[in-house]
Enzyme design. Structure first.
Site, PDB file in Angstrom:
ATOM      1  N   HIS A 207      28.424  23.044 -25.083  1.00  0.00           N
ATOM      2  CA  HIS A 207      27.052  23.235 -24.547  1.00  0.00           C
ATOM      3  C   HIS A 207      26.935  22.324 -23.411  1.00  0.00           C
ATOM      4  CE1 HIS A 207      26.070  25.578 -28.219  1.00  0.00           C
ATOM      5  NE2 HIS A 207      26.561  24.273 -29.025  1.00  0.00           N
TER       6      HIS A 207
ATOM      7  N   SER B 244      31.128  18.697   5.581  1.00  0.00           N
ATOM      8  CA  SER B 244      30.203  19.595   6.120  1.00  0.00           C
ATOM      9  C   SER B 244      30.081  19.369   7.691  1.00  0.00           C
ATOM     10  CB  SER B 244      28.938  19.248   5.370  1.00  0.00           C
ATOM     11  OG  SER B 244      27.722  19.480   5.877  1.00  0.00           O
TER      12      SER B 244
ATOM     13  N   GLU C 117      36.355  25.824  -5.394  1.00  0.00           N
ATOM     14  CA  GLU C 117      35.150  26.987  -5.431  1.00  0.00           C
ATOM     15  C   GLU C 117      35.771  28.323  -4.972  1.00  0.00           C
ATOM     16  OE1 GLU C 117      31.644  23.689  -4.247  1.00  0.00           O
ATOM     17  OE2 GLU C 117      32.363  25.028  -2.630  1.00  0.00           O
TER      18      GLU C 117
ATOM     19  N   LYS D 109      29.406  14.482   3.130  1.00  0.00           N
ATOM     20  CA  LYS D 109      29.988  15.477   2.092  1.00  0.00           C
ATOM     21  C   LYS D 109      31.515  15.549   2.006  1.00  0.00           C
ATOM     22  CE  LYS D 109      27.679  17.952  -0.065  1.00  0.00           C
ATOM     23  NZ  LYS D 109      26.900  19.066   0.206  1.00  0.00           N
TER      24      LYS D 109
END
Ligand code: ARG
Length: 466
Positions: free
Chosen positions: A162, A283, A296, A289
């Site tokens: 979980h 970024s 991804e 970043k």
């Protein structure tokens, strides 16, 4: 590619020619099925050889066909071949070129054959190669994972359920879970290959052919393991391609899960791993970043591959026997699945070699969530307390530690004994992360000795591949 229709129809007026062109463009497949060209030639060569062996083609015709197709294959490999949209597909383009080069012998090649069994053969030959490539790539990825795992048998991380800290596990153990998944993918592809690897030729358009073709001979020449046993089935079903896409979707799904973990682990909140700069991007607006683009995109492309699987299933479901033009739509999803899988596996393998593990951060995280609570319960059970009671005792100890803002292992012996008099001086060894891991000494468990054995067994397995 040349203009679709060089010869306009005389009756066309201002309306019919554009429509005819649009229809041709709509129905032609050569823009994408030219990828099958070399497999198409291979299939034609085997068919022609068999035709000559049974006396349907003369020896001279066969020699001319063999030479002509060889030269066309060179043209294709050297990208000198000119594809014509008005010749519709890869099969007719090659046949037309052959006839241009060798005359009537080229027109005899198609004896006892239809594009329906031809295309089914081509796809199977193509897919067989693609499966072999995918399996090799899977093994390379597994090897990269094993190399990383070997370095991290003793690296403790929190195992989650979980997404809550559950029990300490070795990072190598976690990686080995993925190695297992990929082993099943590898086997699934081998299994799929057996069904791909059967010969449709001889089915002709749908009913078989009246020529006494030696199908077994063609199968042997093309290294197929057997024949498609029913001509209607041979030309119409694409279940073998669907199976491949299902297997590919599972590979992608497995890698998507790992990608999701890498993305989480790379976030500064976790800070468990660092992926090499080559696999990340910055970024354009936020200078700080470092984004995990490759994982991804793997997660994103999984949707694309699963989409192709659903596209093929949907393509098939409404078709009456036997061949329908719908089946021409099998190629783009299949090709894109092959490409996406291959590019993903290659990048993933490289990325696995460029992962830096922050063992301290993993360890700290493992210490945070009372990860050894189960160990305390198991300890009490071994001292004669029923498991349910032990569970209750530990729950109280955890609540106390939580109030104190410390881990179970930080509680003194006296405090621990206040929850159960069965607790003795040996308890602290049980509550350490290492003690907890070492105690999972069962086949499939996270004890370091078991993981080392699992890695060795996997290496062994991979060394004696079929
Ligand atoms: N381009 C076709 C395909 O991909 C080849 C088979 C065409 N057969 C036919 N009867 N039109 O399926």
């Amino acid at each position: 590619m040349t203009h679709p229709n060089p010869v306009p129809k005389t009756w066309s007026g201002r309306f019919s020619v554009p429509v005819a062109d649009a229809v041709m463009e709509y129905t032609a497949s050569v823009s994408f099925d030219q990828r099958l060209a070399l497999h198409d030639i291979r299939g034609s060569l085997a068919h022609a050889r068999m035709l000559s062996e049974i006396g349907i083609l003369s020896a001279e015709d066969f020699v001319a066909i063999e030479q002509g197709l060889g030269e066309i294959a060179d043209e294709i490999r050297q990208e000198r071949f000119v594809w014509h949209l008005h010749d519709e597909d890869v099969h007719l383009n090659i046949e037309k070129r052959l006839t241009e080069r060798i005359g009537d012998a080229g027109k005899r090649l198609h004896t006892g054959r239809s594009r329906n069994d031809q295309v089914a053969t081509d796809i199977r030959l193509y897919l067989r190669d693609a499966i072999d490539d995918s399996r090799r790539q899977l093994r390379a990825l597994q090897a990269a994972m094993l190399t990383l795992a070997e370095k991290h048998v003793e690296t403790v991380m929190p195992g989650f359920t979980h997404l809550q800290v559950a029990q300490p596990v070795s990072f190598a153990h976690h990686l080995m879970a993925y190695v297992e998944m990929l082993s099943r993918d590898y086997q699934r592809l081998a299994d799929c290959r057996r069904r791909v690897n059967r010969l449709p030729l001889g089915a002709a358009a749908l009913a078989g052919t009246s020529y006494p073709l030696k199908r077994e001979r063609v199968a042997q020449l093309l290294a197929f393991e057997g024949l498609c046993d029913n001509s209607l089935d041979a030309v119409s079903d694409r279940d073998f391609a669907i199976e491949f896409c299902a297997a590919a979707a599972l590979v992608m799904t497995h890698l998507s899960r790992l990608s999701e973990e890498l993305i989480l682990w790379m976030s500064p909140r976790f800070n468990f791993v660092r992926i090499g700069d080559a696999f990340c991007t910055g970024s354009s607006i936020m200078p700080q970043k470092r984004n995990p683009d490759v994982p991804e995109l793997v997660r994103g492309k999984t949707g694309r591959v699963t989409g192709h699987l659903v596209a093929l299933l949907t393509l098939m479901k409404g078709q009456p026997l036997a061949y329908n033009k719908d089946n021409q739509e099998d190629k783009e999803p299949l090709f894109d699945t092959v490409d996406t899988l291959s590019r993903t596996l290659r990048l993933y393998t490289d990325m696995m070699g460029d992962i830096t593990v922050n063992a301290d951060a993993m360890r700290r995280a493992a210490l945070e969530g009372f990860a050894t609570a189960t160990d305390l319960a198991d300890y009490l059970v071994k001292k004669g307390i029923p498991f349910r009671d032990a569970h209750e005792i530990v729950a109280r100890a955890v609540r106390h530690a939580e109030e104190q803002g410390c881990d179970l292992a930080d509680l003194s012996l006296e405090v621990l004994q206040s929850f159960s008099s069965r607790i003795e001086g040996d308890i602290h060894a049980v509550l350490t992360l290492e003690g907890s891991m070492a105690s999972r000494d069962i086949p499939g468990g996270t004890a370091p000795a078991r993981i080392r054995a699992a890695i060795a067994a996997k290496r062994q397995d991979m060394a004696c591949d079929d």
